[in-house]
Design a protein around this motif. Structure first.
Motif, PDB file in Angstrom:
ATOM      1  N   VAL A 111      -3.219 -30.937  56.831  1.00  0.00           N
ATOM      2  CA  VAL A 111      -3.945 -31.384  55.644  1.00  0.00           C
ATOM      3  C   VAL A 111      -4.953 -30.280  55.337  1.00  0.00           C
ATOM      4  O   VAL A 111      -5.819 -29.977  56.155  1.00  0.00           O
ATOM      5  N   ALA A 115      -7.050 -30.240  49.523  1.00  0.00           N
ATOM      6  CA  ALA A 115      -6.470 -31.523  49.133  1.00  0.00           C
ATOM      7  C   ALA A 115      -7.544 -32.592  49.025  1.00  0.00           C
ATOM      8  O   ALA A 115      -7.353 -33.618  48.379  1.00  0.00           O
ATOM      9  N   ARG A 121      -8.284 -30.891  44.095  1.00  0.00           N
ATOM     10  CA  ARG A 121      -8.060 -31.930  45.100  1.00  0.00           C
ATOM     11  C   ARG A 121      -7.000 -32.929  44.643  1.00  0.00           C
ATOM     12  O   ARG A 121      -6.856 -33.218  43.456  1.00  0.00           O
ATOM     13  N   ALA A 122      -6.304 -33.443  45.624  1.00  0.00           N
ATOM     14  CA  ALA A 122      -5.246 -34.422  45.377  1.00  0.00           C
ATOM     15  C   ALA A 122      -5.870 -35.809  45.225  1.00  0.00           C
ATOM     16  O   ALA A 122      -7.027 -36.021  45.575  1.00  0.00           O
ATOM     17  N   ALA A 127      -2.629 -39.239  48.891  1.00  0.00           N
ATOM     18  CA  ALA A 127      -2.479 -38.316  50.021  1.00  0.00           C
ATOM     19  C   ALA A 127      -2.454 -39.082  51.343  1.00  0.00           C
ATOM     20  O   ALA A 127      -1.641 -38.785  52.227  1.00  0.00           O
ATOM     21  N   ILE A 144      -0.114 -31.235  53.203  1.00  0.00           N
ATOM     22  CA  ILE A 144      -0.796 -31.844  52.074  1.00  0.00           C
ATOM     23  C   ILE A 144      -1.876 -30.874  51.625  1.00  0.00           C
ATOM     24  O   ILE A 144      -2.745 -30.496  52.408  1.00  0.00           O
ATOM     25  N   ARG A 145      -1.776 -30.455  50.391  1.00  0.00           N
ATOM     26  CA  ARG A 145      -2.675 -29.459  49.837  1.00  0.00           C
ATOM     27  C   ARG A 145      -3.119 -29.872  48.446  1.00  0.00           C
ATOM     28  O   ARG A 145      -2.564 -30.786  47.867  1.00  0.00           O
ATOM     29  N   GLY A 146      -4.112 -29.178  47.947  1.00  0.00           N
ATOM     30  CA  GLY A 146      -4.600 -29.446  46.592  1.00  0.00           C
ATOM     31  C   GLY A 146      -3.551 -29.070  45.562  1.00  0.00           C
ATOM     32  O   GLY A 146      -2.621 -28.310  45.838  1.00  0.00           O
TER      33      GLY A 146
END
Length: 147
Positions: A111, A115, A121-122, A127, A144-146
């Motif tokens: 992560v 993110a 940001r997600a 997420a 999991i990334r932005g």
């Protein structure tokens, strides 16, 4: 300019665990009923969260410290050789740990800090749901990334 001893103390003050992004993830996963161990020293890379029941681990990486290709990472203007060596070592260590964990039969997630904060940001609940689904599933890796 700071003397080397001051610089060393400043570096020591930087958190390697219990960071804000890590605490956000921990709280959300705990609220979802998932139980984990923290910073297990006998696993390669000392993963931030370990889910022995699911044979899954999570690393919550700071974009600066792990050289992520996002808006939160930029090379410092000063002491460039030092930073390139330091961050380059982190990237190499990350790769070694990921390979060792894979060989040992662990599934791994990363992560990225972007993110959870910053302009890309997600959606946080989305997420977290992706992480929960991954933990309970059988997919080998997830990142999991932005946006």
């Amino acid at each position: 300019m700071h003397d080397p001893a001051t610089r060393s103390r400043n570096m020591a003050a930087i958190r390697g665990r219990d960071t804000k992004p890590e605490l956000l993830i921990r709280k959300a996963l705990h609220s979802a009923g998932l139980r984990y161990r923290l910073n297990v020293r006998d696993l390669p890379g000392k993963p931030d969260l370990v889910f022995p029941r699911y044979r899954a681990i999570i690393f919550v990486h700071g974009c600066f410290w792990h050289q992520h290709d996002c808006h939160l990472f930029h090379w410092p203007a000063t002491r460039q050789d030092f930073w390139r060596e330091k961050i380059g070592r982190n990237v190499i260590n990350d790769e070694r740990a990921a390979n060792a964990l894979l060989e040992a039969g662990w599934r791994s997630a990363i992560v990225w800090e972007c993110a959870l904060k910053g302009r890309t940001r997600a959606d946080f609940p989305e997420a977290v749901q992706r992480l929960i689904t991954w933990i309970k599933g059988d997919e080998q890796t997830i990142t999991i990334r932005g946006g």
